[in-house]
Write a protein that holds these residues in place. Structure first.
Motif, PDB file in Angstrom:
ATOM      1  N   ALA A 124       0.853  -1.180   0.000  1.00 37.75           N
ATOM      2  CA  ALA A 124       0.000   0.000   0.000  1.00 37.75           C
ATOM      3  C   ALA A 124       0.896   1.238   0.000  1.00 37.75           C
ATOM      4  CB  ALA A 124      -0.893   0.004   1.237  1.00 37.75           C
ATOM      5  N   VAL A 125       0.406   2.323  -0.593  1.00 40.05           N
ATOM      6  CA  VAL A 125       1.189   3.554  -0.678  1.00 40.05           C
ATOM      7  C   VAL A 125       1.628   4.015   0.715  1.00 40.05           C
ATOM      8  CG1 VAL A 125       1.075   6.003  -1.282  1.00 40.05           C
ATOM      9  CG2 VAL A 125       0.189   4.299  -2.865  1.00 40.05           C
ATOM     10  N   ILE A 161       6.408   8.923 -10.862  1.00 39.49           N
ATOM     11  CA  ILE A 161       7.552   8.850 -11.778  1.00 39.49           C
ATOM     12  C   ILE A 161       7.869   7.397 -12.108  1.00 39.49           C
ATOM     13  CG2 ILE A 161      10.053   9.265 -11.953  1.00 39.49           C
ATOM     14  CD1 ILE A 161       9.483  11.889 -10.346  1.00 39.49           C
ATOM     15  N   LEU A 162       7.847   6.526 -11.094  1.00 38.10           N
ATOM     16  CA  LEU A 162       8.095   5.101 -11.324  1.00 38.10           C
ATOM     17  C   LEU A 162       7.006   4.490 -12.199  1.00 38.10           C
ATOM     18  CD1 LEU A 162       9.261   4.078  -7.730  1.00 38.10           C
ATOM     19  CD2 LEU A 162      10.682   4.169  -9.789  1.00 38.10           C
ATOM     20  N   ALA A 163       5.766   4.897 -11.982  1.00 35.36           N
ATOM     21  CA  ALA A 163       4.657   4.376 -12.789  1.00 35.36           C
ATOM     22  C   ALA A 163       4.749   4.875 -14.232  1.00 35.36           C
ATOM     23  CB  ALA A 163       3.326   4.777 -12.164  1.00 35.36           C
ATOM     24  N   ASN A 164       5.101   6.145 -14.412  1.00 37.64           N
ATOM     25  CA  ASN A 164       5.243   6.698 -15.764  1.00 37.64           C
ATOM     26  C   ASN A 164       6.369   6.023 -16.536  1.00 37.64           C
ATOM     27  OD1 ASN A 164       3.103   8.452 -15.430  1.00 37.64           O
ATOM     28  ND2 ASN A 164       4.384  10.177 -14.827  1.00 37.64           N
ATOM     29  N   ALA A 165       7.382   5.547 -15.808  1.00 37.12           N
ATOM     30  CA  ALA A 165       8.492   4.823 -16.443  1.00 37.12           C
ATOM     31  C   ALA A 165       8.131   3.364 -16.681  1.00 37.12           C
ATOM     32  CB  ALA A 165       9.752   4.921 -15.570  1.00 37.12           C
ATOM     33  N   GLY A 166       6.972   2.939 -16.191  1.00 35.48           N
ATOM     34  CA  GLY A 166       6.537   1.558 -16.365  1.00 35.48           C
ATOM     35  C   GLY A 166       7.177   0.593 -15.388  1.00 35.48           C
ATOM     36  N   LEU A 167       7.872   1.114 -14.370  1.00 38.04           N
ATOM     37  CA  LEU A 167       8.571   0.258 -13.414  1.00 38.04           C
ATOM     38  C   LEU A 167       7.631  -0.331 -12.362  1.00 38.04           C
ATOM     39  CD1 LEU A 167      11.768   2.428 -13.010  1.00 38.04           C
ATOM     40  CD2 LEU A 167      11.528   0.317 -14.320  1.00 38.04           C
ATOM     41  N   ILE A 168       6.549   0.389 -12.087  1.00 39.18           N
ATOM     42  CA  ILE A 168       5.545  -0.112 -11.148  1.00 39.18           C
ATOM     43  C   ILE A 168       4.166   0.132 -11.749  1.00 39.18           C
ATOM     44  CG2 ILE A 168       6.989   0.368  -9.119  1.00 39.18           C
ATOM     45  CD1 ILE A 168       4.988   2.693  -8.487  1.00 39.18           C
ATOM     46  N   SER A 169       3.187  -0.551 -11.192  1.00 38.14           N
ATOM     47  CA  SER A 169       1.796  -0.256 -11.513  1.00 38.14           C
ATOM     48  C   SER A 169       1.095   0.029 -10.199  1.00 38.14           C
ATOM     49  CB  SER A 169       1.140  -1.419 -12.254  1.00 38.14           C
ATOM     50  OG  SER A 169       1.186  -2.589 -11.482  1.00 38.14           O
ATOM     51  N   GLN A 170       0.011   0.779 -10.289  1.00 32.28           N
ATOM     52  CA  GLN A 170      -0.765   1.099  -9.099  1.00 32.28           C
ATOM     53  C   GLN A 170      -2.205   0.691  -9.340  1.00 32.28           C
ATOM     54  OE1 GLN A 170       0.319   5.330  -8.674  1.00 32.28           O
ATOM     55  NE2 GLN A 170       1.367   4.716  -6.795  1.00 32.28           N
ATOM     56  N   LYS A 201      -4.647   2.428  -2.157  1.00 29.75           N
ATOM     57  CA  LYS A 201      -3.920   2.343  -3.417  1.00 29.75           C
ATOM     58  C   LYS A 201      -2.691   1.464  -3.203  1.00 29.75           C
ATOM     59  CE  LYS A 201      -3.097   5.452  -7.164  1.00 29.75           C
ATOM     60  NZ  LYS A 201      -2.897   6.862  -7.547  1.00 29.75           N
ATOM     61  N   TRP A 202      -2.555   0.430  -4.041  1.00 34.42           N
ATOM     62  CA  TRP A 202      -1.470  -0.536  -3.926  1.00 34.42           C
ATOM     63  C   TRP A 202      -0.472  -0.344  -5.053  1.00 34.42           C
ATOM     64  CZ3 TRP A 202      -0.768  -4.360  -0.215  1.00 34.42           C
ATOM     65  CH2 TRP A 202      -1.767  -4.430   0.756  1.00 34.42           C
ATOM     66  N   CYS A 203       0.796  -0.630  -4.763  1.00 32.75           N
ATOM     67  CA  CYS A 203       1.880  -0.530  -5.742  1.00 32.75           C
ATOM     68  C   CYS A 203       2.434  -1.922  -5.983  1.00 32.75           C
ATOM     69  CB  CYS A 203       2.999   0.357  -5.216  1.00 32.75           C
ATOM     70  SG  CYS A 203       2.454   2.018  -4.825  1.00 32.75           S
ATOM     71  N   LYS A 204       2.721  -2.182  -7.239  1.00 28.64           N
ATOM     72  CA  LYS A 204       3.252  -3.490  -7.622  1.00 28.64           C
ATOM     73  C   LYS A 204       4.419  -3.272  -8.581  1.00 28.64           C
ATOM     74  CE  LYS A 204       2.046  -7.611 -10.229  1.00 28.64           C
ATOM     75  NZ  LYS A 204       1.066  -8.272 -11.071  1.00 28.64           N
ATOM     76  N   LEU A 205       5.497  -3.999  -8.344  1.00 29.45           N
ATOM     77  CA  LEU A 205       6.653  -3.949  -9.236  1.00 29.45           C
ATOM     78  C   LEU A 205       6.308  -4.629 -10.546  1.00 29.45           C
ATOM     79  CD1 LEU A 205       9.730  -3.204  -9.280  1.00 29.45           C
ATOM     80  CD2 LEU A 205      10.152  -5.551  -8.593  1.00 29.45           C
TER      81      LEU A 205
END
Length: 116
Positions: A30-31, A51-60, A67-71
């Motif tokens: 979770a965030v 920034i990580l999501a825009n680079a495609g490194l994580i998804s939310q 809100k959850w973050c996933k590599l």
């Protein structure tokens, strides 16, 4: 591909974002859990995550109110392939190197063997 690599390397340039990626190696988070170890506001962490999501490194993903973050495991593939182009040398076999050093250090030098 160049624009994608630029975005990925820009995202990886920040130590906080690299730490976040390392945390997400363990499991989805979770965030608020991502933010816990850092001494910065939730808004600042959210910017790093964006920034990580825009680079495609994580998804939310929103699950309920959280809100959850996933590599994203394949996100570094292009960057890895690009970096391998600079691998002009064979990777070092550390076990073989260690055995070589042990042998070299245990055998007396030729000068010492004759005077010993």
């Amino acid at each position: 591909m160049t624009a994608t690599l630029d975005t990925v390397f820009a995202a990886l340039a920040d130590p906080t974002r690299r730490a976040i990626l390392s945390m997400l190696l363990e499991d989805d988070m979770a965030v608020t859990d991502v933010a816990d170890p850092f001494e910065m506001s939730l808004a600042a962490i959210s910017k790093h995550l964006m920034i990580l999501a825009n680079a495609g490194l994580i998804s939310q993903e929103k699950r309920g109110r959280v809100k959850w973050c996933k590599l994203e495991p394949n996100a570094l593939r292009d960057a890895s392939v690009w970096m391998q182009g600079f691998g002009q040398f064979e990777p070092i076999n550390l076990d073989a190197f260690e055995r070589f050093l042990e042998q070299e250090l245990s055998d007396p030098a030729p000068d010492q063997a004759e005077t010993g």
